[in-house]
Write an enzyme that holds these catalytic residues in place. Structure first.
Site, PDB file in Angstrom:
ATOM      1  N   GLU A 266       0.787  -1.223   0.000  1.00 57.46           N
ATOM      2  CA  GLU A 266       0.000   0.000   0.000  1.00 57.46           C
ATOM      3  C   GLU A 266       0.824   1.282   0.000  1.00 57.46           C
ATOM      4  O   GLU A 266       0.391   2.289  -0.572  1.00 57.46           O
ATOM      5  CB  GLU A 266      -0.924   0.007   1.231  1.00 57.46           C
ATOM      6  CG  GLU A 266      -1.959  -1.094   1.235  1.00 57.46           C
ATOM      7  CD  GLU A 266      -3.035  -0.887   0.185  1.00 57.46           C
ATOM      8  OE1 GLU A 266      -3.435   0.272  -0.052  1.00 57.46           O
ATOM      9  OE2 GLU A 266      -3.450  -1.878  -0.433  1.00 57.46           O
TER      10      GLU A 266
ATOM     11  N   SER B  88     -50.998 -28.897  39.156  1.00 61.03           N
ATOM     12  CA  SER B  88     -50.768 -29.136  40.588  1.00 61.03           C
ATOM     13  C   SER B  88     -49.473 -28.521  41.106  1.00 61.03           C
ATOM     14  O   SER B  88     -49.288 -28.432  42.323  1.00 61.03           O
ATOM     15  CB  SER B  88     -50.763 -30.641  40.870  1.00 61.03           C
ATOM     16  OG  SER B  88     -52.033 -31.194  40.628  1.00 61.03           O
TER      17      SER B  88
END
Length: 812
Positions: free
Chosen positions: A87, A462
């Protein structure tokens, strides 16, 4: 000749001055609008939300950008060399702008009439990435140049590189080089080879064009060019160069793999974080630590999966998911690629049927064996209560082309299976403070995101009765109180039919002690108890446990658990029995840290007093020292004042309820749990009408765990399926793992309790020589009188219920 030279000289001076004036003018015009470069020092890169278990295992990651910032000191020198070679090989020498690169870009523009390259240095790219758009224009380029010059004046080269490598987009949602290393190689940047680093260094120019997953050939060409540049510039020697260019492109897609499978927990944490921080939850790099230990969550996952598969196989084989006969192997492979593995159940296509089993094609393209022994359970499913004949050979079960499910064992072998049709949810809490220790919201999150643990409101049956019994005991009833287990009829004006509740076995036992009634789960006793203590009192009492009073039925069906409640609500209510009478609020997030590791939030839940023995006395609804359930965010943690949980049930009532619920396991519907070999377990089954919902809630002093099982669209689980056959085995599997190697842990007996010998026939204090007398727990003020004080007007000797208890009454 001299005049001509002077003319050219002055022309050059004029052009130079014109350029200088133009640049100066541009600078004066644009510089006021330029952002402050100093802001780069405190820039906040977008980092995803990460959710962890209490023992620091990754559960999930949320966010559009995959990013793991890396410090300059941690960047491998080879990567820096590769990046600069690709780069900006003059990075160390220029001051933000490379005139040679700009002139080259200008020449390309003049020759072609189109922008070929921007001539940007790494510094200029930092300026563009952080402050500017990707628009191709001269004004943007000038801004880029001016910003680059400022950046070079205020930041060091190392700081600029660090910003660049953490900001750049490198394909596949990877932002920054560390995220790219994880995505393409599943490793940290420091663990990559030179060739792999060169490949990543080639991505900034064009992440899609040079992506090794999409264009491996172009990616290799770009990588080799970068390696050649490194060799030409003297960054690497020939031996390393030759070794690197001959290394194959071995990149593959690596999704961040959770270390702990807890997708329902992850989704709950994500939703809470979005509620706290909005969209910033996905970008600010929050580190969320939950209350869930990985060991307990894994135990919960296994328990739910195994329990549902076992239940499902009891009810037969429903056939293949689809049939694909007469197709090529390639077509089968394409079809398998569309299928997901759901909670360990892998898709497979039957490729061959033999006497000893079947061969299946799996998603990895391999043919593997499934033994006949693992298929013998597969009787044809006819309906919930009926099965077809037992299969005698593999071809009775399946045929070539069937898309089926297989379960892979630890040794790699495959078992024949199918996706369960029923669903389940499990919630486990720490009763001392409400911390969620494990949570499963269904068989598979990939199959259904619906979290049944916190969203599915179902009737608890229950398993709700202990709240009714607790209300009665706090009103003066005792475990020895006799209640008539006999038929009862309710008739209300305007009702088409009278309501005739019954026990599940449609039998009646007559006068029965509350202790026995609970462990035998006698419905009519619960209804009579509710009738005696009153609906309004009971609704007010039960709402203390965290249930919404307005959502509870205002009739006697409440005693049978007809309220619609979630497993998390049930577990939260039951935690009061497990902790000695205190109300705690379930919570999930323990800590939140910033991207820099700074604590932003530390949970400080209302907790049971540490080491305190619960005092005797009536329950109170008074406010505790700090608001119950409030969680403070004051930091640091050392400054947090403990929040004391509110006492909502008399400690003695809670202790008696635990004793009653222990009998459910010792003598009642939870007897299967005796196989765990523990003396400190208490719990209760729950089964609704037609077995549409199956529950088990149980605890010791360490954990309270609730399990629900049923179908998303309510239907019967089967004629012989109950809380003790479906939910209880899942509970046992989880709690066995959770309590492994832990000693028995029961709360100490509070003051104010007495143990007396009781006459089983009357519920009164036994006289010497009374046959079958037994010991029972009582509050000191509620001890029963002796036999000599029996009231002849009572319907049942020893019971406070009036003689007209079975008369028709107002239901609503």
């Amino acid at each position: 000749m001299m005049r001509l030279l002077k003319f050219f000289w002055w022309c050059c001076v004029a052009v130079f001055c014109g350029l200088l004036l133009s640049l100066s003018g541009a600078f004066l015009y644009l510089s006021p609008a330029l952002p402050s470069v100093e802001s780069l020092r405190s820039i906040q890169l977008q980092i995803p939300l990460r959710v962890y278990s209490s023992d620091a295992k990754l559960i999930a990651e949320f966010g559009e950008m995959r990013r793991s910032p890396i410090r300059f000191a941690d960047i491998p020198p080879d990567f820096i060399k590769a990046l600069l070679s690709a780069e900006d090989d003059n990075f160390a020498n220029h001051y933000g702008v490379d005139l040679t690169s700009l002139m080259r870009a200008a020449t390309q523009l003049l020759k072609s009439g189109q922008i070929q390259s921007g001539g940007s240095t790494i510094t200029m790219q930092v300026a563009k990435n952080f402050f500017l758009t990707s628009e191709r224009s001269f004004s943007r380029k000038i801004n880029e140049i001016l910003l680059a010059l400022q950046i070079e004046r205020e930041l060091s080269k190392d700081e600029i590189l660090e910003l660049y490598v953490n900001k750049i987009y490198l394909g596949n949602r990877a932002y920054g080089i560390e995220a790219a290393a994880q995505v393409y190689y599943g490793k940290s940047m420091r663990d990559l080879s030179l060739a792999q680093m060169a490949m990543i260094a080639g991505l900034p120019k064009a992440p899609s064009r040079f992506n090794p997953l999409v264009n491996p050939q172009r990616s290799q060409e770009r990588r080799d060019w970068i390696l050649g540049r490194m060799y030409k510039l003297g960054k690497i020697d020939e031996a390393r160069y030759q070794a690197a260019i001959h290394e194959p492109i071995n990149a593959s897609y690596h999704v961040p793999t959770p270390e702990l499978a807890a997708p329902y927990i992850a989704e709950m944490a994500r939703a809470e974080m979005v509620g706290r921080y909005g969209s910033e939850a996905y970008t600010e790099g929050f580190h969320v630590t939950t209350t869930v230990p990985s060991k307990l969550q894994e135990a919960a996952n296994n328990a739910v999966r195994t329990g549902l598969i076992n239940y499902d196989q009891r009810h037969g084989y429903r056939g293949p998911e689809t049939r694909l006969p007469g197709m090529t192997r390639e077509t089968w492979q394409l079809e398998l690629g569309k299928q997901k593995t759901l909670n360990g159940l892998e898709p497979a296509i039957v490729s061959q049927v033999e006497k000893s089993g079947i061969l299946v094609l799996t998603r990895n393209g391999q043919e593997e064996t499934v033994s006949w022994d693992s298929m013998k359970w597969a009787r044809p499913f006819l309906n919930t209560n009926s099965l077809g004949p037992r299969p005698q050979k593999p071809e009775d079960v399946t045929q070539v082309g069937d898309l089926i499910r297989v379960l892979r064992q630890e040794d790699g072998s495959l078992l024949f299976s199918q996706l369960p049709a029923a669903q389940s949810a499990l919630v486990s809490l720490d009763p001392q403070n409400g911390a969620i220790r494990a949570l499963v919201g269904g068989f598979s999150f990939d199959q259904s995101n619906y979290n049944r643990a916190v969203q599915a409101k179902r009737q608890p049956g229950s398993s709700f009765k202990p709240f009714i019994y607790s209300a009665a005991i706090d009103k003066g009833y005792t475990a020895a109180t006799l209640v008539n287990d006999a038929p009862i009829v309710f008739q209300e004006a305007g009702m088409d039919e009278a309501w005739r509740p019954k026990n599940d076995t449609n039998t009646f036992l007559g006068p029965i002690r509350l202790r026995e009634a609970l462990y035998k789960s006698r419905n009519l006793v619960s209804i009579r108890l509710l009738q005696a203590i009153g609906i309004e009192y009971t609704l007010n009492y039960v709402s203390r446990f965290g249930f919404n009073k307005q959502e509870l039925p205002r009739n006697f069906s409440l005693a049978l658990g007809t309220a619609n409640l979630t497993p998390l609500e049930i577990a939260g209510g039951w935690s009061t029995f497990a902790n000695g009478g205190y109300k705690v609020q379930p919570y999930l997030i323990e800590r939140i840290h910033s991207r820099n590791g700074e604590p932003l939030y530390i949970a400080n839940p209302a907790s049971v007093p540490s080491g305190a023995t619960a005092p005797a006395g009536a329950a109170t609804t008074a406010e505790p020292p700090a608001a119950s359930g409030e969680i403070t965010t004051e930091l640091p943690a050392s400054n947090l004042e403990p929040v004391v949980a509110e006492r909502i049930v008399d400690a003695r009532t809670s202790y008696i309820m635990t004793s009653l619920l222990q009998d459910v396991i010792k003598r009642g519907t939870g007897r299967r749990a005796l196989a765990m070999g523990r003396s400190d377990l208490a719990g209760k089954t729950g089964t609704t009408n037609e077995s549409k919902d199956s529950w088990f809630s149980g605890y010791n002093a360490d954990y309270i765990t609730t399990v629900w099982t049923g179908f998303d669209q309510p239907e019967s689980l089967g004629r012989h399926e109950f809380g003790g056959t479906v939910a209880l085995p899942i509970w046992m599997s989880y709690m066995s793992a959770a309590l492994k190697d832990k000693p028995a842990h029961m709360l100490p007996e509070p003051e104010g309790l007495l143990t007396l010998r009781i006459d089983p026939l009357s519920g009164r204090a036994a006289t010497p020589g009374t046959p079958n007398a037994y010991f029972e727990l009582f509050k000191s003020e509620d001890t029963p009188p002796p036999m000599s004080e029996l009231d002849p007007n009572l319907a049942i000797p020893g019971s406070p219920l009036p003689a007209d208890e079975a008369a028709p009454i107002d239901l609503f």
